[in-house]
Structure formats: structure tokens, C-alpha cells
Design an enzyme around this catalytic site. Sequence first.
Site, PDB file in Angstrom:
ATOM      1  N   ASP A 125      62.314 -17.672 -41.314  1.00 25.95           N
ATOM      2  CA  ASP A 125      62.073 -19.167 -41.474  1.00 25.95           C
ATOM      3  C   ASP A 125      61.868 -19.460 -43.051  1.00 25.95           C
ATOM      4  OD1 ASP A 125      62.210 -19.631 -38.939  1.00 25.95           O
ATOM      5  OD2 ASP A 125      59.725 -19.813 -38.628  1.00 25.95           O
ATOM      6  N   ARG A 176      70.355 -21.056 -41.036  1.00 20.98           N
ATOM      7  CA  ARG A 176      69.797 -22.242 -40.472  1.00 20.98           C
ATOM      8  C   ARG A 176      69.549 -23.463 -41.497  1.00 20.98           C
ATOM      9  NH1 ARG A 176      63.971 -21.578 -38.592  1.00 20.98           N
ATOM     10  NH2 ARG A 176      64.907 -20.518 -36.744  1.00 20.98           N
TER      11      ARG A 176
HETATM   12  P1  FDA Z   1      63.620 -36.449 -38.479  1.00 22.42           P
HETATM   13  O1  FDA Z   1      62.134 -35.908 -38.940  1.00 22.42           O
HETATM   14  O2  FDA Z   1      64.143 -37.578 -39.096  1.00 22.42           O
HETATM   15  O3  FDA Z   1      63.604 -36.822 -36.976  1.00 22.42           O
HETATM   16  C1  FDA Z   1      64.423 -37.188 -36.356  1.00 22.42           C
HETATM   17  C2  FDA Z   1      63.644 -37.576 -34.797  1.00 22.42           C
HETATM   18  O4  FDA Z   1      63.320 -36.466 -34.277  1.00 22.42           O
HETATM   19  C3  FDA Z   1      62.442 -38.185 -35.136  1.00 22.42           C
HETATM   20  O5  FDA Z   1      62.551 -39.752 -35.181  1.00 22.42           O
HETATM   21  C4  FDA Z   1      61.477 -37.986 -34.019  1.00 22.42           C
HETATM   22  O6  FDA Z   1      61.716 -38.833 -32.734  1.00 22.42           O
HETATM   23  C5  FDA Z   1      61.826 -36.526 -33.484  1.00 22.42           C
HETATM   24  N1  FDA Z   1      60.970 -35.418 -34.025  1.00 22.42           N
HETATM   25  C6  FDA Z   1      61.392 -34.671 -35.132  1.00 22.42           C
HETATM   26  N2  FDA Z   1      60.494 -33.718 -35.701  1.00 22.42           N
HETATM   27  C7  FDA Z   1      59.544 -33.978 -34.599  1.00 22.42           C
HETATM   28  C8  FDA Z   1      58.454 -33.375 -33.957  1.00 22.42           C
HETATM   29  N3  FDA Z   1      57.821 -32.241 -34.984  1.00 22.42           N
HETATM   30  N4  FDA Z   1      57.765 -33.775 -32.960  1.00 22.42           N
HETATM   31  C9  FDA Z   1      58.240 -34.745 -32.281  1.00 22.42           C
HETATM   32  N5  FDA Z   1      59.177 -35.468 -32.692  1.00 22.42           N
HETATM   33  C10 FDA Z   1      60.129 -34.955 -33.820  1.00 22.42           C
HETATM   34  N6  FDA Z   1      61.536 -26.449 -41.835  1.00 22.42           N
HETATM   35  C11 FDA Z   1      61.262 -25.822 -42.605  1.00 22.42           C
HETATM   36  O7  FDA Z   1      61.014 -26.075 -43.731  1.00 22.42           O
HETATM   37  N7  FDA Z   1      61.307 -24.447 -42.466  1.00 22.42           N
HETATM   38  C12 FDA Z   1      61.880 -23.969 -41.404  1.00 22.42           C
HETATM   39  O8  FDA Z   1      62.202 -22.705 -41.291  1.00 22.42           O
HETATM   40  C13 FDA Z   1      62.157 -24.703 -40.407  1.00 22.42           C
HETATM   41  N8  FDA Z   1      62.726 -24.318 -39.103  1.00 22.42           N
HETATM   42  C14 FDA Z   1      63.240 -25.246 -38.333  1.00 22.42           C
HETATM   43  C15 FDA Z   1      63.716 -24.805 -37.079  1.00 22.42           C
HETATM   44  C16 FDA Z   1      64.153 -25.436 -36.043  1.00 22.42           C
HETATM   45  C17 FDA Z   1      64.996 -25.147 -34.701  1.00 22.42           C
HETATM   46  C18 FDA Z   1      64.070 -27.026 -36.281  1.00 22.42           C
HETATM   47  C19 FDA Z   1      64.389 -28.067 -35.326  1.00 22.42           C
HETATM   48  C20 FDA Z   1      63.521 -27.338 -37.391  1.00 22.42           C
HETATM   49  C21 FDA Z   1      62.916 -26.481 -38.465  1.00 22.42           C
HETATM   50  N9  FDA Z   1      62.231 -27.122 -39.478  1.00 22.42           N
HETATM   51  C22 FDA Z   1      61.986 -26.128 -40.442  1.00 22.42           C
HETATM   52  C23 FDA Z   1      61.847 -28.417 -39.509  1.00 22.42           C
HETATM   53  C24 FDA Z   1      62.707 -29.393 -40.421  1.00 22.42           C
HETATM   54  O9  FDA Z   1      62.778 -28.878 -41.637  1.00 22.42           O
HETATM   55  C25 FDA Z   1      62.238 -30.679 -40.245  1.00 22.42           C
HETATM   56  O10 FDA Z   1      60.793 -30.859 -40.758  1.00 22.42           O
HETATM   57  C26 FDA Z   1      62.164 -31.199 -38.730  1.00 22.42           C
HETATM   58  O11 FDA Z   1      63.155 -30.510 -38.059  1.00 22.42           O
HETATM   59  C27 FDA Z   1      62.265 -32.823 -38.724  1.00 22.42           C
HETATM   60  O12 FDA Z   1      63.418 -33.114 -39.257  1.00 22.42           O
HETATM   61  P2  FDA Z   1      64.867 -33.700 -38.318  1.00 22.42           P
HETATM   62  O13 FDA Z   1      66.171 -33.387 -38.955  1.00 22.42           O
HETATM   63  O14 FDA Z   1      64.367 -33.603 -36.960  1.00 22.42           O
HETATM   64  O15 FDA Z   1      64.625 -35.273 -38.595  1.00 22.42           O
END
Ligand code: FDA
Length: 300
Positions: A125, A176
Site C-alpha cells: 500500500d 494499483r
Molecule cells: P470518492 O472518494 O469520490 O468516492 C466515490 C464514492 O464512493 C463516494 O461518493 C462514496 O459513495 C463511496 N466511497 C468511497 N470511499 C468510501 C469509504 N471509505 N466508505 C464509504 N463510502 C465510500 N489510498 C491510499 O492512499 N493508499 C492506498 O494504498 C490505497 N489503497 C486502496 C485500495 C483500494 C482497493 C481502494 C478502493 C482504495 C484504496 N485507497 C488507498 C483509498 C483511495 O485513495 C481513496 O481514498 C478512496 O478509494 C476514495 O476514493 P474514490 O476513488 O473511491 O472516490
Amino acid sequence: MNLVNQLIVFVIQFLPKRLVKRFAMRYIAGEKLDDAIRVMKFLNLKNIMGTLDGLGENVSMKEESLLATQAGEEVLHSINENHLNANLSIKLTQFGLKIDEEFCYSNVRSLLGIARRYNNFVRIDMEDSPTTSATLKLYERLRSEGYENVGVVIQANMRRSEGDIQRLISMKANARLCKGAYMEPEAIAFKSREEIQLNYLKLLKMLFDAKCYVGIATHDDFLVSGTYQYIQEMNLQKADYEFQMLYGVKIKLRDQIVADGHRLRIYVPFGKHWYAYSIRRFKENPQIARYVINALFSRD
Ligand code: FDA
């Protein structure tokens, strides 16, 4: 951070632990490895892959890192014994990155050795910006020493990521791509949603163009449809990429992606450090705290 967000984060810290647990457990498999294995079996039955994360970070004692290494090894054994379609995600600060980089390196290498025996994979990560260079350095060292079963994470909110990808694509990194979960200063990070989305799609295109295997980690509909468009335009095959989402988040989107025939992996955190992890996440990203408050009052 706006005032409402500040207030939410402040309030959450004073809620009783059992109340925080009620919503935290939507996003965490449970406190034990068995809980995570149970969740993984369920996901695998739905044709969904997984990555298990034994919660913990920013460890300051070598003993704790050694215990985390042992626990990571148990996760790999258990995945193998249970014939699960899952791998392991780790945070380097749990394995001693802030204590001694060489010590951390040897812990991670020992995990990779076991993963290799089982033909499995470990994803490193990405944490906050003070750890980015050391994390990439350790990843690049492992790759240069012949470890192919290791992947890295790139954060689209970081201005440096484009340069990092230029280097990583030359070693065909398994990356990722996520937006980035940590609050970072504007000097080094994009702050607006639009800028981050644009950079995400730009970086994704760079990785696809270079034929790197990509984990598209997002729940953002805009990015998922942008990815679908690339997949079509570039005639990508299912084996070239996978979508990745967090456990408990946007189940309908998850099921739709699987129904559309794409590979999808769910990130499943578990462990006794769930409280510290949740509170830290809320402080770092008040948006997540908002989800929690919504979850508290929703019947979903
Ligand atoms: P966005 O934040 O716009 O979310 C889109 C929609 O998804 C939101 O409107 C909400 O409905 C829903 N949503 C998103 N996150 C949610 C949550 N936690 N709880 C509830 N609902 C949520 N970051 C990092 O810095 N280092 C890392 O190694 C990783 N690893 C990682 C692995 C995986 C499999 C995922 C999916 C994410 C990560 N992240 C991460 C986190 C990533 O950087 C980011 O903060 C979150 O995924 C939220 O961003 P979105 O792209 O989902 O968009």
C-alpha cells in the site's frame, strides 16, 4: 477542512467505542483472521477476488513489526489452506519502515518468499507523503532482485506520481492506482476533485499504454466509466487489469462491474487495531467520517 467536516471528525472521537464499532464493522471484516477468511470465502463464491490487510501502521518497536510479519505469514498460509482467490496487502510502516529501512526490507522479503512458494502476491500500500520515496525505493529494490510477485500503489492526488510512473513502467510494475487517502499540502498534491480525476485518467492511460497490469482502485462512477472507455478503445483483455474496491463500499457498483465481466478484487481489512485505524482514517479524510455518519442513520 470545512467547519462541518471538522465538527464531524471531532464528534466521532467522543462517541462510545461500541457505537463506532457498529459502523466501522461495515468496512472491516472483524477482529480475527478467521473473520477475514469467512468474508473472503463469501466473496470468492460471488466470483470476486480479495486482498487481505491485517490492520496496523506506524509501528515504532521492532517486536511489533516482527509480530506483524508473523501475522502476514499466517494470512498467506491460511489463504493457501483455504484455497482462496486472495492475496495480501501490507503497509510498510507496520513492517518497520520508520524504524530501520533494512529491517523493513528483510521483513517484506520474508513475506514475499512465502507468497512465492504459494504462487501468491503481496501488494505494498502507499501511505502518506513522507513515506512515498522510501516505499518506492523498497519496491524497486525487490523488483531488481527478481521478486515479480510484488505490486505497488500510485496515488493520483500526488503531483510526483507522473514522474514515479515514468520510472515504474520501465520495470513493468504491477500498479494499483487510487486517488490517495491522505491529507497532503497543496504544494505537493492536487486538491480539487476534478484535478484528481483528470490526473487519475492520465496516469491510467500511461500505465495501460505501457502494458502494465493495473488495479483500478476506485468507487467513483466517473472513473469507472472512464476506465470502461479505455478498455474498449484500447481493446484491452480481461487479464490486463482488475477493478479494486474497499469492503462494504458501493455494493451495487461492485456487482455491476462483476456482471459486466471484469475481474474485481475487494480490499478486506481486519484485526484488533480497527478502532485506531478507523479514527485515524476519519481524521485524515473527513469525507470518510461523513460516510460513517450517513451509515449510522441509514437502514441500508
Ligand atoms: P470518492 O472518494 O469520490 O468516492 C466515490 C464514492 O464512493 C463516494 O461518493 C462514496 O459513495 C463511496 N466511497 C468511497 N470511499 C468510501 C469509504 N471509505 N466508505 C464509504 N463510502 C465510500 N489510498 C491510499 O492512499 N493508499 C492506498 O494504498 C490505497 N489503497 C486502496 C485500495 C483500494 C482497493 C481502494 C478502493 C482504495 C484504496 N485507497 C488507498 C483509498 C483511495 O485513495 C481513496 O481514498 C478512496 O478509494 C476514495 O476514493 P474514490 O476513488 O473511491 O472516490
